[in-house]
Design an enzyme around this catalytic site. Structure first.
Site, PDB file in Angstrom:
ATOM      1  N   TYR A   1      -2.939   0.738  10.588  1.00 22.63           N
ATOM      2  CA  TYR A   1      -2.790   0.340   9.189  1.00 22.63           C
ATOM      3  C   TYR A   1      -1.409   0.725   8.678  1.00 22.63           C
ATOM      4  O   TYR A   1      -0.702  -0.089   8.065  1.00 22.63           O
ATOM      5  CB  TYR A   1      -3.882   1.004   8.352  1.00 22.63           C
TER       6      TYR A   1
ATOM      7  N   SER B   1       0.826  -1.204   0.000  1.00 23.12           N
ATOM      8  CA  SER B   1       0.000   0.000   0.000  1.00 23.12           C
ATOM      9  C   SER B   1       0.862   1.256   0.000  1.00 23.12           C
ATOM     10  O   SER B   1       2.009   1.265   0.450  1.00 23.12           O
ATOM     11  CB  SER B   1      -0.950   0.027   1.207  1.00 23.12           C
TER      12      SER B   1
END
Length: 250
Positions: free
Chosen positions: A155, A142
């Site tokens: 995250y 990501s």
């Protein structure tokens, strides 16, 4: 080429679904791993003529026994493993760092980081022992593996950790012809990124609508990364919506 065998985690929706369908279209046999069997079956049905080469397996990647059982099923059915796309992941609702429940932190670490470790370890064991030896592991890092969004500590922390896991796999896999790489994705249009259309919090506290890209771009990138011979490896690739605020974020 001989038909390759792949495992895709989080294959019931979004990026995982796109990658699984792209691999099936490219001639792979693909094990579809995810928590919800109904979503995995839906992914299989979307493969059309290639659906016969898809194998849905309901799996909680945060649980070692479940992961080992899933990979044992793949080996039993198809005899080997050539590619793992470690994609399963989750995020927390945007809350202030000081208000984040420790239970939510633990849940995200268990799926995003421990789940990736468990699946990579299971794949490693198969790839090490098979003949011909070797394979490829691609981790979903990501954009947050580089730059955080506001209110995203768990995250972001797990995605930074994925980069360390990828590097370790690259090093430890050399002697077995196991390659590892990482794909860092920004604003692929999935259910997780639907909020982008309404506006998301920026580093300065404002809220802005962000551009997205068709998620199928990611599926094609995964196929490309695995198209290389094992003597070559793409360590990292960043694929993002061209107009999303990344280069100037913050």
């Amino acid at each position: 080429m001989a038909q390759k065998i792949a495992v895709v985690t989080g294959a019931g929706t979004g990026i995982g679904r796109s990658a699984a369908l792209a691999l099936l279209a490219a001639g792979y046999k693909v094990a579809l791993l995810g928590r919800r069997l109904d979503a995995l079956e839906e992914t299989k049905s979307m493969a059309g003529a290639n659906a016969a080469h898809a194998m849905p397996i309901a799996t909680d990647v945060s649980q070692a026994e479940a992961v080992n059982a899933a990979f044992a099923q793949v080996k039993s059915a198809w005899g080997r493993l050539d590619l793992l796309f470690n994609n399963a992941g989750m995020n927390a609702p945007g809350v202030l760092f000081e208000d984040l429940p420790v239970e939510k932190w633990t849940e995200i670490v268990a799926v995003n980081l421990t789940g990736s470790f468990l699946c990579a370890q299971a794949a490693f064991r198969i790839m090490k022992e098979q003949s011909p030896q070797g394979g490829r592991i691609i981790n979903n890092g990501s954009i947050s593996a580089h730059t955080p969004r506001p209110d995203s500590a768990p995250y972001t922390a797990t995605k930074h950790a994925i980069t360390g896991l990828t590097k370790s796999l690259m090093l430890d896999g050399r002697k077995y012809d196991i390659c590892a790489g990482q794909i860092d994705i920004g604003n692929a249009a999935t259910p997780m990124t639907q909020r982008m259309k309404k506006g998301v919090k920026q580093a300065d506290g404002t809220v802005a609508v962000e551009a997205t890209m068709d998620v199928d771009n990611v599926g094609r990138a995964i196929v490309f990364m695995d198209s290389l011979d094992l003597e070559a490896n793409i360590f990292t690739i960043t694929i993002k919506a061209s107009k999303m605020p990344f280069e100037g974020r913050g």
